[in-house]
Design an enzyme around this catalytic site. Sequence first.
Site, PDB file in Angstrom:
ATOM      1  CD  GLU A   1      -4.818   1.290   4.648  1.00 41.65           C
ATOM      2  OE1 GLU A   1      -4.767   0.199   5.263  1.00 41.65           O
ATOM      3  OE2 GLU A   1      -4.582   1.391   3.441  1.00 41.65           O
TER       4      GLU A   1
ATOM      5  CE1 TYR B   1      -8.921   0.049  -1.286  1.00 44.68           C
ATOM      6  CE2 TYR B   1     -11.240   0.511  -0.917  1.00 44.68           C
ATOM      7  CZ  TYR B   1     -10.143  -0.308  -0.770  1.00 44.68           C
ATOM      8  OH  TYR B   1     -10.266  -1.501  -0.094  1.00 44.68           O
TER       9      TYR B   1
ATOM     10  CG  ASN C   1      -8.280  -9.779  -3.028  1.00 47.11           C
ATOM     11  OD1 ASN C   1      -8.948  -9.164  -2.199  1.00 47.11           O
ATOM     12  ND2 ASN C   1      -7.262  -9.219  -3.657  1.00 47.11           N
TER      13      ASN C   1
ATOM     14  CE  LYS D   1     -10.210  -6.248  -0.773  1.00 49.34           C
ATOM     15  NZ  LYS D   1      -9.514  -6.421  -2.070  1.00 49.34           N
TER      16      LYS D   1
ATOM     17  CG  HIS E   1      -7.384  -3.345   2.315  1.00 53.80           C
ATOM     18  ND1 HIS E   1      -6.699  -2.763   1.283  1.00 53.80           N
ATOM     19  CD2 HIS E   1      -7.082  -2.622   3.423  1.00 53.80           C
ATOM     20  CE1 HIS E   1      -6.015  -1.717   1.739  1.00 53.80           C
ATOM     21  NE2 HIS E   1      -6.232  -1.620   3.034  1.00 53.80           N
TER      22      HIS E   1
END
Length: 140
Positions: free
Chosen positions: A128, A51, A114, A11, A117
Site C-alpha cells: 500500500e 481496493y 469511518n 478518508k 483506513h
Amino acid sequence: MAVERTLSIIKPDATARNVTGKINAFFEDGGLRIVAQKRLLLTKEHAQKFYDVHAQRAFYDELCEYMTSGPVVVQVLEGENAVLRNREIMGATNPANAAEGTVRKALGLNVQENSVHGSDSPENAAKEIAFFFSGIEIPG
C-alpha cells in the site's frame, strides 16, 4: 519490538469535516510518527486498483465511489509495531463498536464513513505504501 511502517488514509468524510489535524494527533499521541504525507483526489481507476482485493464484494463499487468523492490524505506512519498500533488507534471498522478513545469512535460517522483506513499486515503495508509513495517521498 520492531519499528515498522504502515499506510494510513484519512478518508473523504474526515477531510470534508476538516478533522485531519485531530486524526493526526491521535496517531502522534499514540506513539506513531508521520514520515510522509500528501493530500490527493483519487481517480476511479486508482480507487479500483487500490481496493482490487475487494472487487468481488458487494460493497466494492460503493467503496470506490466514496473514496473518489473528495480529497484524501495518504500518509506513512512509523513506529514500534506500527501496523498493529495504528489499527488499535483507529478502532473497530464500525464506529458504534469502536472503543472509547479511538479515531473511529470519536470521529467516524458510520461503517463506510469511518474517517480512516489502515494497512492490515506488514506485507500489505509495504504494498500500500508503494502504491502511493516513491522511495524519495519518504524521507524518514
